[in-house]
Design a protein around this motif. Structure first.
Motif, mmCIF file in Angstrom:
data_model
loop_
_atom_site.group_PDB
_atom_site.id
_atom_site.type_symbol
_atom_site.label_atom_id
_atom_site.label_comp_id
_atom_site.label_asym_id
_atom_site.label_seq_id
_atom_site.Cartn_x
_atom_site.Cartn_y
_atom_site.Cartn_z
ATOM 1 N N ALA A 324 0.830 -1.211 0.000
ATOM 2 C CA ALA A 324 0.000 0.000 0.000
ATOM 3 C C ALA A 324 0.862 1.259 0.000
ATOM 4 O O ALA A 324 0.543 2.249 -0.674
ATOM 5 C CB ALA A 324 -0.921 -0.016 1.221
ATOM 6 N N LEU A 325 1.963 1.228 0.733
ATOM 7 C CA LEU A 325 2.862 2.378 0.769
ATOM 8 C C LEU A 325 3.509 2.601 -0.591
ATOM 9 O O LEU A 325 3.676 3.749 -1.034
ATOM 10 C CB LEU A 325 3.917 2.160 1.849
ATOM 11 C CG LEU A 325 4.857 3.311 2.159
ATOM 12 C CD1 LEU A 325 4.085 4.511 2.694
ATOM 13 C CD2 LEU A 325 5.914 2.877 3.172
ATOM 14 N N GLY A 326 3.859 1.531 -1.271
ATOM 15 C CA GLY A 326 4.433 1.664 -2.602
ATOM 16 C C GLY A 326 3.467 2.314 -3.576
ATOM 17 O O GLY A 326 3.857 3.175 -4.388
ATOM 18 N N ARG A 327 2.206 1.926 -3.519
ATOM 19 C CA ARG A 327 1.201 2.529 -4.391
ATOM 20 C C ARG A 327 1.010 4.009 -4.062
ATOM 21 O O ARG A 327 0.844 4.840 -4.967
ATOM 22 C CB ARG A 327 -0.117 1.770 -4.254
ATOM 23 C CG ARG A 327 -0.085 0.356 -4.824
ATOM 24 C CD ARG A 327 -1.351 -0.409 -4.481
ATOM 25 N NE ARG A 327 -1.335 -1.749 -5.060
ATOM 26 C CZ ARG A 327 -2.142 -2.731 -4.678
ATOM 27 N NH1 ARG A 327 -3.030 -2.525 -3.714
ATOM 28 N NH2 ARG A 327 -2.067 -3.921 -5.262
ATOM 29 N N PHE A 328 1.027 4.324 -2.787
ATOM 30 C CA PHE A 328 0.877 5.721 -2.369
ATOM 31 C C PHE A 328 2.037 6.565 -2.883
ATOM 32 O O PHE A 328 1.836 7.671 -3.416
ATOM 33 C CB PHE A 328 0.796 5.779 -0.842
ATOM 34 C CG PHE A 328 0.861 7.172 -0.271
ATOM 35 C CD1 PHE A 328 -0.164 8.069 -0.498
ATOM 36 C CD2 PHE A 328 1.947 7.579 0.484
ATOM 37 C CE1 PHE A 328 -0.111 9.358 0.033
ATOM 38 C CE2 PHE A 328 2.019 8.847 1.018
ATOM 39 C CZ PHE A 328 0.981 9.747 0.784
ATOM 40 N N MET A 329 3.254 6.058 -2.764
ATOM 41 C CA MET A 329 4.411 6.810 -3.230
ATOM 42 C C MET A 329 4.374 6.994 -4.740
ATOM 43 O O MET A 329 4.718 8.069 -5.255
ATOM 44 C CB MET A 329 5.695 6.097 -2.788
ATOM 45 C CG MET A 329 5.873 6.080 -1.271
ATOM 46 S SD MET A 329 7.237 5.033 -0.703
ATOM 47 C CE MET A 329 8.652 6.058 -1.158
ATOM 48 N N ALA A 330 3.937 5.972 -5.464
ATOM 49 C CA ALA A 330 3.807 6.105 -6.918
ATOM 50 C C ALA A 330 2.756 7.156 -7.278
ATOM 51 O O ALA A 330 2.917 7.906 -8.250
ATOM 52 C CB ALA A 330 3.436 4.756 -7.526
ATOM 53 N N ARG A 331 1.699 7.220 -6.481
ATOM 54 C CA ARG A 331 0.666 8.230 -6.737
ATOM 55 C C ARG A 331 1.191 9.634 -6.462
ATOM 56 O O ARG A 331 0.857 10.588 -7.193
ATOM 57 C CB ARG A 331 -0.551 7.933 -5.868
ATOM 58 C CG ARG A 331 -1.752 8.818 -6.145
ATOM 59 C CD ARG A 331 -2.312 8.582 -7.520
ATOM 60 N NE ARG A 331 -3.523 9.370 -7.748
ATOM 61 C CZ ARG A 331 -3.809 9.994 -8.878
ATOM 62 N NH1 ARG A 331 -2.975 9.922 -9.920
ATOM 63 N NH2 ARG A 331 -4.931 10.671 -9.004
ATOM 64 N N LEU A 332 2.038 9.796 -5.437
ATOM 65 C CA LEU A 332 2.656 11.096 -5.198
ATOM 66 C C LEU A 332 3.523 11.515 -6.388
ATOM 67 O O LEU A 332 3.570 12.703 -6.742
ATOM 68 C CB LEU A 332 3.493 11.063 -3.925
ATOM 69 C CG LEU A 332 2.747 10.977 -2.594
ATOM 70 C CD1 LEU A 332 3.738 10.966 -1.429
ATOM 71 C CD2 LEU A 332 1.756 12.118 -2.427
ATOM 72 N N ASP A 333 4.223 10.548 -6.986
ATOM 73 C CA ASP A 333 5.010 10.866 -8.183
ATOM 74 C C ASP A 333 4.118 11.461 -9.270
ATOM 75 O O ASP A 333 4.506 12.401 -9.967
ATOM 76 C CB ASP A 333 5.683 9.601 -8.720
ATOM 77 C CG ASP A 333 6.873 9.160 -7.890
ATOM 78 O OD1 ASP A 333 7.408 9.986 -7.127
ATOM 79 O OD2 ASP A 333 7.265 7.982 -7.998
ATOM 80 N N GLU A 334 2.918 10.897 -9.415
ATOM 81 C CA GLU A 334 2.000 11.369 -10.456
ATOM 82 C C GLU A 334 1.413 12.734 -10.106
ATOM 83 O O GLU A 334 1.303 13.618 -10.969
ATOM 84 C CB GLU A 334 0.859 10.358 -10.634
ATOM 85 C CG GLU A 334 1.300 8.991 -11.137
ATOM 86 C CD GLU A 334 0.164 7.978 -11.113
ATOM 87 O OE1 GLU A 334 -0.948 8.336 -10.632
ATOM 88 O OE2 GLU A 334 0.371 6.849 -11.547
ATOM 89 N N LEU A 335 1.034 12.914 -8.847
ATOM 90 C CA LEU A 335 0.316 14.122 -8.450
ATOM 91 C C LEU A 335 1.235 15.311 -8.211
ATOM 92 O O LEU A 335 0.914 16.450 -8.595
ATOM 93 C CB LEU A 335 -0.505 13.850 -7.187
ATOM 94 C CG LEU A 335 -1.659 12.869 -7.322
ATOM 95 C CD1 LEU A 335 -2.221 12.529 -5.952
ATOM 96 C CD2 LEU A 335 -2.766 13.462 -8.207
ATOM 97 N N VAL A 336 2.353 15.073 -7.554
ATOM 98 C CA VAL A 336 3.264 16.150 -7.166
ATOM 99 C C VAL A 336 4.455 16.230 -8.113
ATOM 100 O O VAL A 336 4.973 17.311 -8.399
ATOM 101 C CB VAL A 336 3.743 15.966 -5.705
ATOM 102 C CG1 VAL A 336 4.637 17.121 -5.271
ATOM 103 C CG2 VAL A 336 2.552 15.831 -4.763
ATOM 104 N N GLY A 337 4.882 15.080 -8.585
ATOM 105 C CA GLY A 337 6.034 15.017 -9.470
ATOM 106 C C GLY A 337 7.179 14.261 -8.818
ATOM 107 O O GLY A 337 7.519 14.530 -7.661
ATOM 108 N N ALA A 338 7.758 13.310 -9.537
ATOM 109 C CA ALA A 338 8.906 12.577 -9.008
ATOM 110 C C ALA A 338 10.017 13.562 -8.673
ATOM 111 O O ALA A 338 10.343 14.447 -9.460
ATOM 112 C CB ALA A 338 9.384 11.548 -10.036
ATOM 113 N N GLY A 339 10.569 13.422 -7.476
ATOM 114 C CA GLY A 339 11.626 14.329 -7.046
ATOM 115 C C GLY A 339 11.127 15.624 -6.436
ATOM 116 O O GLY A 339 11.930 16.431 -5.959
ATOM 117 N N GLN A 340 9.807 15.831 -6.414
ATOM 118 C CA GLN A 340 9.250 17.086 -5.905
ATOM 119 C C GLN A 340 8.690 16.955 -4.483
ATOM 120 O O GLN A 340 8.181 17.925 -3.936
ATOM 121 C CB GLN A 340 8.144 17.578 -6.841
ATOM 122 C CG GLN A 340 8.602 17.868 -8.247
ATOM 123 C CD GLN A 340 9.638 18.986 -8.296
ATOM 124 O OE1 GLN A 340 9.491 20.006 -7.630
ATOM 125 N NE2 GLN A 340 10.696 18.783 -9.056
#
Length: 535
Positions: A324-340
């Protein structure tokens, strides 16, 4: 360690691909590139996993495929991380993470305590300290990370979301999006400390996704190779008179499912999904003003108390949280931007290994103390104190009587604790870091009608003692309760393993440093990345 500016050679190679750069002298481009600072992350995320021991990360790492694997592979791991106060229960732990302050400063000394003052003896909790409804005085004496961020720039946004009610502390005095899963089974509520009602998108999430998860059976995902390393799934000492082995079927009565969900890994899955939805709906990290998202995950605590560490249930919960944490982090990449965005993950406390598990591991350590024996201790303490009018002498008489019980290491009067020097390296120093005048922790006895804390006495059981309030409990100053995971992740964070000692009190200052925010008030913690020598 903060990552260095982007190497000039990399920028030069990228520049060669652009026609506008083809005529620029190499030395001039390199000099300009060396001065380019790393961008400030737009969102800081703090994740507090309730009742997660540090050794869960090492024990289960070969089986991680999601968020824990990403954090350990790409983040900075602090394996020598500790809770540096004596009473390692949830609310002191969560408050310390979010304020960067010890209990002696922020005032939350236990989940519940007896407050001895001019008004007599009162039962208090962290929620009575932060509740400001109906004219109640707000009494948390340290600002939280969301308050730091908003104080620096009022345009900044925050959200606090939890599988339990710890987010009520996270927000401090801020009003805004604070949602938690209530212990009675009401999903993601708020109260008028924060907002008049939950917004429509949270209502829709509760009515849709939460009810969907609550109707889904809990089945084991443990690989056979790992299951073979665990004790039998149906261990007799687990979960009282309740069910002790997989699968766990959702209640046929739909009215019972929402409460049932809180004792399964799906509660944390729901919390992380709601946190991702909040990031989208509230536009967290959508501009250059840093925002903060604070998350409390409680499934491991609920499951740990019922089944104990290294049970099939607890193990499965860790593995499901990884996914679940992995999916959440991947979603942050999409919403906020990888590295952001940046993240710090830690725990409020660990948990004692049960005496029964110790036997299975070949140890003769550990004793389980019944509730009947705990009541005998309280009765003896009150009998010893009877008729003594001076409060200091009364407390001393009770403490000395308590110490005659074979499972007790020490009992202290408040007068004794008040003289200890704060120091995380000693037992007395840890007590001092938990000490607030007039606030006596109820741990470990919790006998409401005979509260030893009301006598002004601190009680410390011996190491490996398990008070029988559940299959497994925590709350002591011993290593099993104080060693926790601590990992910091982000584009500006050098990956690897740090050799330096860390503590949960360092989490908020570290995240604040990553997003360029200064603590609003004095703190006890430090920026770990500023002090880290790096790989």
């Amino acid at each position: 360690m903060r990552a260095a500016p982007i190497p000039a050679t990399i920028l030069w190679l990228a520049c060669l691909a652009q026609a506008a750069c083809t005529h620029a002298p190499r030395a001039e481009v390199a000099a300009e590139a060396a001065q380019v600072p790393a961008p400030t992350p737009r969102l800081a995320v703090v994740v507090v996993v309730d009742q997660m021991r540090a050794d869960y990360l090492t024990r289960y790492r070969p089986y991680f495929t999601g968020g824990f694997q990403r954090l350990l592979s790409e983040g900075r791991d602090f394996p020598d991380a500790w809770v540096d106060h004596a009473y390692t229960n949830s609310l002191p732990g969560h408050t310390t993470v979010l304020t960067g302050a010890y209990p002696r400063r922020h005032g939350i000394v236990d989940n519940i305590w007896r407050e001895i003052g001019p008004a007599g003896v009162e039962l208090k909790s962290a929620f009575s300290v932060v509740d400001r409804r109906d004219g109640a005085p707000y009494a948390l004496d340290a600002a939280t990370l969301p308050e730091w961020v908003v104080a620096q720039d009022p345009r900044a946004k925050f959200a606090a979301i939890g599988s339990n009610d710890a987010p009520r502390v996270y927000a401090g005095q801020l009003r805004g999006p604070v949602f938690w899963y209530a212990r009675d089974g009401r999903p993601y509520i708020t109260n008028d400390n924060y907002a008049p009602a939950v917004p429509d998108w949270v209502v829709a999430f509760n009515d849709g996704r939460v009810r969907e998860l609550a109707g889904t059976d809990w089945r084991s995902s443990i690989p056979a190779a790992l299951a073979a390393q665990l004790r039998p799934d149906d261990s007799a000492f687990e979960n009282g008179d309740g069910q002790r082995a997989f699968p766990y079927l959702a209640p046929a009565d739909a009215s019972k499912r929402l409460a049932w969900l809180t004792g399964t890994p799906a509660a944390d899955q729901a919390t992380l999904e709601l946190a991702a939805l909040a990031t989208e709906r509230l536009e967290l990290g959508a501009d250059d003003i840093p925002d903060v998202l604070a998350i409390s995950l409680n499934s491991l605590d609920e499951i740990g108390h019922a089944y104990g560490p290294f049970s099939h249930e607890q193990t499965d919960a860790v593995l499901k949280l990884d996914v679940a944490l992995g999916r959440f982090m991947a979603r942050l990449d999409e919403l906020v931007g990888a590295g952001q965005w940046v993240m710090a993950l830690t725990a409020d406390h660990g948990v004692n290994t049960t005496p029964e598990q110790r036997r299975l591991d070949g140890s003769d350590e550990g004793v389980r103390v019944s509730q009947e024996t705990a009541r005998e201790l309280a009765e003896a303490a009150y009998a010893a104190a009877e008729g003594i009018e001076d409060p200091v002498a009364r407390a001393a008489a009770a403490a000395r009587r308590i110490e005659r019980f074979p499972f007790i290491e020490r009992a202290y009067t408040e007068q004794e604790v008040s003289a200890f020097v704060p120091d995380p390296r000693t037992r007395e120093g840890l007590l001092a870091l938990s000490y607030r005048p007039g606030r006596i922790p109820e741990h470990p006895l919790y006998i409401r009608d005979l509260a030893v804390a009301a006598l002004g006495v601190y009680v410390l059981p011996k190491q490996a003692v398990m008070m029988d309030w559940g299959t497994a409990i925590h709350g002591s100053p011993y290593e099993y309760d104080r060693r926790v995971p601590l990992v910091v992740y982000g584009a500006s964070v050098a990956p690897g393993t740090s050799a330096q000692r860390a503590a949960t009190v360092d989490v908020a200052p570290t995240l604040a440093g990553l997003i360029g925010v200064r603590p609003r008030d004095a703190v006890d913690g430090r920026d770990l990345l500023e002090a880290d020598p790096g790989p």
